[in-house]
Design an enzyme around this catalytic site. Sequence first.
Site, PDB file in Angstrom:
ATOM      1  N   LYS A   1      17.796 -13.275  -5.204  1.00 43.79           N
ATOM      2  CA  LYS A   1      17.271 -14.554  -4.745  1.00 43.79           C
ATOM      3  C   LYS A   1      17.284 -15.575  -5.876  1.00 43.79           C
ATOM      4  O   LYS A   1      17.004 -15.241  -7.020  1.00 43.79           O
ATOM      5  CB  LYS A   1      15.848 -14.374  -4.207  1.00 43.79           C
ATOM      6  CG  LYS A   1      15.787 -13.555  -2.923  1.00 43.79           C
ATOM      7  CD  LYS A   1      14.357 -13.467  -2.413  1.00 43.79           C
ATOM      8  CE  LYS A   1      14.302 -12.703  -1.092  1.00 43.79           C
ATOM      9  NZ  LYS A   1      12.922 -12.608  -0.567  1.00 43.79           N
TER      10      LYS A   1
ATOM     11  N   TYR B   1       3.174  -2.587  -3.798  1.00 41.49           N
ATOM     12  CA  TYR B   1       3.637  -1.214  -3.654  1.00 41.49           C
ATOM     13  C   TYR B   1       2.691  -0.212  -4.312  1.00 41.49           C
ATOM     14  O   TYR B   1       2.722   0.965  -3.988  1.00 41.49           O
ATOM     15  CB  TYR B   1       5.039  -1.068  -4.254  1.00 41.49           C
ATOM     16  CG  TYR B   1       6.100  -1.805  -3.473  1.00 41.49           C
ATOM     17  CD1 TYR B   1       6.667  -1.241  -2.342  1.00 41.49           C
ATOM     18  CD2 TYR B   1       6.525  -3.062  -3.865  1.00 41.49           C
ATOM     19  CE1 TYR B   1       7.627  -1.911  -1.622  1.00 41.49           C
ATOM     20  CE2 TYR B   1       7.493  -3.743  -3.152  1.00 41.49           C
ATOM     21  CZ  TYR B   1       8.046  -3.161  -2.027  1.00 41.49           C
ATOM     22  OH  TYR B   1       8.995  -3.840  -1.318  1.00 41.49           O
TER      23      TYR B   1
ATOM     24  N   HIS C   1      11.943  -8.881  -8.510  1.00 38.04           N
ATOM     25  CA  HIS C   1      10.827  -9.708  -8.055  1.00 38.04           C
ATOM     26  C   HIS C   1      10.500 -10.761  -9.107  1.00 38.04           C
ATOM     27  O   HIS C   1      10.412 -10.448 -10.295  1.00 38.04           O
ATOM     28  CB  HIS C   1       9.576  -8.859  -7.814  1.00 38.04           C
ATOM     29  CG  HIS C   1       9.664  -8.026  -6.573  1.00 38.04           C
ATOM     30  ND1 HIS C   1       8.913  -6.882  -6.387  1.00 38.04           N
ATOM     31  CD2 HIS C   1      10.406  -8.174  -5.451  1.00 38.04           C
ATOM     32  CE1 HIS C   1       9.194  -6.370  -5.199  1.00 38.04           C
ATOM     33  NE2 HIS C   1      10.091  -7.129  -4.615  1.00 38.04           N
TER      34      HIS C   1
END
Length: 228
Positions: free
Chosen positions: A96, A211, A202
């Site tokens: 991303k 998580y 991330h």
Amino acid sequence: IKDLLRPEYAQTVRYAQAVREMGKRRESRLPRVPAPAMTEAVRQSAYADSPKSEIRLRDIALAEFLHSTGCRIDEARRLRVRDISLSERKAKVTGKGDKERYVFLSQISAHALAAYWEARGFAERSNPAFARHDNGYGVSKSGYKRVAGITTQTMWKTVTRLADLAGVEKGAFTPHSFRHAYADRLLGETDNLAVVQELLGHASPVTTRKYTQITDTKMQEAHRKAFG
């Protein structure tokens, strides 16, 4: 009519607040992490699939790659042969925000990719790592066969089909399930949030930290030590 369609300032403020609250609720939801047995069953179903073909080899390579790297399917879709080093067992993916990072392959994943690439006969490093196998074939100026890359839709259909072959309930396992299982396993093995954050790509540790709430084994062990 224009006046009727134009919201008042107070309405825009309430709307913005509602959007923020919806975002917070989504962030508070824990990822659906599949059981290790389910993930393994889906991975193995690629080998049991028939008939034996280039598509079967591609699906095996795709399942092994997603399983051992935790990549998003769009990251896998964009990969070219030149982005993957089978000898070093690593790949450079673009995530991303066009952020690049390295992910690492298992030995099984590297072997699966090598078998797939050899079978499809594509020699050019500019070719997609995971290709189409239909009338998208073509020939480059240098004489090598070229083909368009696999689509995210096909990747999605491939994984859900493998889940169906594995006897998994419909909708219980998606391509992103590989990513969730990957993160859960890494955190369990390393207990290193920073490393997992980097490997997953991330931008914020807040996303990765979700998580840590998945497996409560360590919390249970700590509670037993304290209270018996």
